[in-house]
Scaffold this motif. Structure first.
Motif, short mmCIF file in Angstrom:
data_model
loop_
_atom_site.label_atom_id
_atom_site.label_comp_id
_atom_site.label_asym_id
_atom_site.label_seq_id
_atom_site.Cartn_x
_atom_site.Cartn_y
_atom_site.Cartn_z
N ILE A 66 4.60 -8.50 -4.93
CA ILE A 66 3.98 -7.56 -5.86
C ILE A 66 2.48 -7.83 -5.97
O ILE A 66 1.68 -6.91 -6.19
N LEU A 67 2.05 -9.10 -5.79
CA LEU A 67 0.63 -9.42 -5.91
C LEU A 67 -0.18 -8.92 -4.72
O LEU A 67 -1.41 -8.91 -4.77
N VAL A 168 -1.06 -4.33 -13.01
CA VAL A 168 -0.35 -5.08 -11.97
C VAL A 168 -0.23 -6.55 -12.37
O VAL A 168 0.85 -7.15 -12.32
N ILE A 169 -1.36 -7.14 -12.79
CA ILE A 169 -1.35 -8.54 -13.19
C ILE A 169 -0.50 -8.74 -14.44
O ILE A 169 0.29 -9.70 -14.53
N LEU A 261 0.56 7.48 -7.46
CA LEU A 261 1.42 7.37 -8.63
C LEU A 261 2.77 8.04 -8.40
O LEU A 261 3.82 7.53 -8.82
N GLY A 262 2.76 9.20 -7.74
CA GLY A 262 4.01 9.91 -7.50
C GLY A 262 4.97 9.10 -6.66
O GLY A 262 6.16 9.04 -6.93
N SER A 263 4.45 8.45 -5.61
CA SER A 263 5.32 7.65 -4.74
C SER A 263 5.90 6.46 -5.48
O SER A 263 7.04 6.06 -5.24
N ILE A 264 5.11 5.86 -6.40
CA ILE A 264 5.58 4.69 -7.14
C ILE A 264 6.55 5.10 -8.24
O ILE A 264 7.66 4.53 -8.37
N LEU A 265 6.16 6.08 -9.07
CA LEU A 265 6.99 6.45 -10.21
C LEU A 265 8.29 7.13 -9.79
O LEU A 265 9.31 7.02 -10.48
N PRO A 271 5.29 -0.55 -5.57
CA PRO A 271 3.85 -0.56 -5.90
C PRO A 271 2.98 -1.04 -4.75
O PRO A 271 1.87 -0.54 -4.56
N THR A 272 3.47 -2.02 -3.98
CA THR A 272 2.69 -2.52 -2.85
C THR A 272 2.50 -1.45 -1.79
O THR A 272 1.40 -1.23 -1.27
N ARG A 273 3.58 -0.73 -1.46
CA ARG A 273 3.47 0.34 -0.46
C ARG A 273 2.67 1.51 -1.00
O ARG A 273 1.92 2.16 -0.26
#
Length: 530
Positions: A66-67, A168-169, A261-265, A271-273
């Motif tokens: 994730i980092l 993210v952090i 945002l759409g791809s993540i949500l 989140p990395t991709r």
């Protein structure tokens, strides 16, 4: 208090004092902790066995997937800064909203929100908007306090509007604290906290903050018209053309925001991709925005547009539900045609990305962006390593148990403890950066608060809003420093400090609103989960 607890309290106070004195964050955290560990070993209050587990604590930080999103989002933000989208947005929207009272200030807020969702880097947003829009606002009669404060406040939106490096952090720290609460406090839950949860939870509070900022500027323009005067359109202005150019200027960042945002949500990408997709989109956008007269530059610019359209079409093709996996042994005719089309689209996207990267390398933009990304990423990870050493030694002294006991003894139960933590974070924000507070304070106070039954997403969003105020609170608000460095002489420090006070009050009001109505932070993540 025992001798170990006294040393733990002294270590925490020493770290805060050294940070306030301006010493290097990462080495202050690690060095002070190791000094106190040595004192603890000599006095028999610290078990040196804890030091043996230090490599096992640090190595996973380097391999935590994730980092990886941190350098990718940083790269996306710095690259978009080079693509000059801010100039286009400010010029067009400032002209479009000029005839409205406070229109230029409101356009600054909305441009800041778009840049926040695109770049997520406070320093870049504040400096860019300070150089471009602050002289214009002053020349058009805006009060220096209102003009400078609106730019500083809009720049901080990058901390709460996703995608955000802070989120993210913070998501990583909240996730670790949630696991600690399950392990150490017997919290009975199988849930996990992801970056996508905090992105979804922060979206609505961030938009509310944008709305309140804009309403405040409109309110000032109504009661004090001289502080935010309206401007007439040029005599030869074409309203339709202004609308079209403003729309064209907003389209690229909006498409990029929706894609990331759409791809993540939606769950189609981690989140990395999603961050990798944003970095690729930023490369194509920067290549397209940079003007050129050479034949290769024109070719690369056209291919950047073709590649962006091809990748967008590929995403839409995937959303239709057609199976595009290469490992299938049996396919229908439709799936075969879709796979061929997907291969062609991917090839166009790859060629466009290669040409764009090569062109940005020739112009020097890629090297500058890569160096900035390396610098910021190294800073974050070195601080994270120092904070990990601090946390390990603090717990070796029994400091985590001491913090839990103090919070349990707070008047008012868990809400009294929560209030104490929020006030402490707000006060520390006057002197410390958000990264320092996130890495030092959150791991200590979040596990007992989560063990009391608080929702981790809600707690993370409230903490993120609280941390956002650290950029505006004098005397060490970083957004104030960034803007002061590029502001003209007529903008005094006193005017800047006076101007940000209403915006700090607005942030506190939004924090109170999210506390009173938790659904504002938890509603969207729950809907996406269902």
């Amino acid at each position: 208090m025992s001798g170990a607890e006294i040393l733990a309290a002294m270590m925490f106070l020493s770290v805060c004092g050294a940070l306030m004195a301006g010493y290097n964050v990462a080495f202050t955290l690690a060095g002070t902790s190791l000094i106190f560990a040595g004192i603890g070993v000599l006095t028999g209050t610290f078990d040196p066995v804890y030091l043996l587990s230090m490599p096992g604590r640090i190595f996973p930080l380097m391999t935590r997937e994730i980092l990886i999103a941190v350098p990718l989002f940083v790269f996306m933000g710095v690259m978009l800064e080079k693509s000059r989208i801010a100039e286009d947005l400010l010029e067009n929207m400032g002209t479009l909203f000029g005839p409205m009272r406070g229109g230029l200030g409101i356009s600054v807020i909305f441009v800041g929100a778009l840049l926040a969702a695109s770049t997520g880097i406070v320093g870049a947003t504040v400096v860019t908007m300070g150089l471009l829009s602050l002289p214009t606002m002053l020349n058009r009669g805006y009060a220096p306090s209102l003009a400078s404060a609106s730019i500083a406040a809009s720049g901080t939106l990058g901390q709460i509007i996703p995608p955000s490096i802070v989120l993210v952090i913070l998501a990583d720290q909240i996730s670790n604290a949630f696991q600690e609460a399950q392990r150490s406090y017997g919290l009975e839950t199988n849930g996990v906290v992801s970056v996508g949860d905090l992105f979804a939870g922060a979206l609505l509070p961030g938009l509310i903050l944008v709305l309140f900022y804009a309403l405040y500027i409109f309110f000032v323009a109504v009661i004090r018209p001289a502080d935010a005067p309206a401007q007439d359109w040029p005599e030869d202005a074409d309203v339709r053309r202004l609308l079209w150019t403003s729309f064209r200027a907003m389209l690229p960042p909006i498409f990029l925001i929706i894609a990331v945002l759409g791809s993540i949500l939606s769950g189609y990408a981690t989140p990395t991709r999603g961050a990798a997709l944003g970095a690729l989109g930023a490369i194509l956008l920067a290549c397209y925005k940079i003007e050129t007269v050479t034949a290769f530059g024109i070719l690369a610019r056209r291919f950047a547009f073709i590649a962006a359209a091809a990748l967008l079409t590929l995403v839409l093709l995937d959303l239709t539900g057609v199976d595009l996996r290469l490992g299938q042994t049996e396919r229908t005719q439709t799936e075969s045609l879709a796979l061929i089309a997907g291969g062609i689209l991917a090839l166009l996207g790859g060629v466009g990305a290669l040409l764009a990267t090569f062109r940005l390398g020739r112009t020097g933009a890629l090297g500058d962006v890569s160096r900035s990304t390396l610098h910021i990423t190294a800073m974050v990870f070195v601080i994270l390593i120092g904070a990990t050493i601090f946390s390990l030694i603090f717990r070796g002294f029994g400091g985590d148990e001491m913090v839990a006991e103090l919070l349990e003894a707070a008047p008012g139960g868990k809400w009294g403890a929560f209030t104490i933590v929020m006030v402490m974070m707000f006060i520390l924000g006057f002197f410390l950066d958000f990264i320092e507070i996130t890495f030092v304070v959150v791991p200590l106070v979040a596990p007992p608060l989560l063990a009391s039954g608080m929702d981790p997403v809600w707690l993370g969003i409230v903490m993120a809003l609280n941390l956002q105020t650290s950029f505006l609170t004098p005397p060490f608000g970083f957004a104030l420093f960034y803007l002061r460095g590029v502001a003209p002489p007529e903008v005094t420090t006193t005017a800047l400090y006076r101007g940000v006070l209403p915006f700090i009050a607005i942030q506190i009001a939004v924090i109170a609103l999210v506390i009173a109505v938790p659904t504002l932070a938890t509603g969207l993540p729950s809907s996406l989960l269902n």
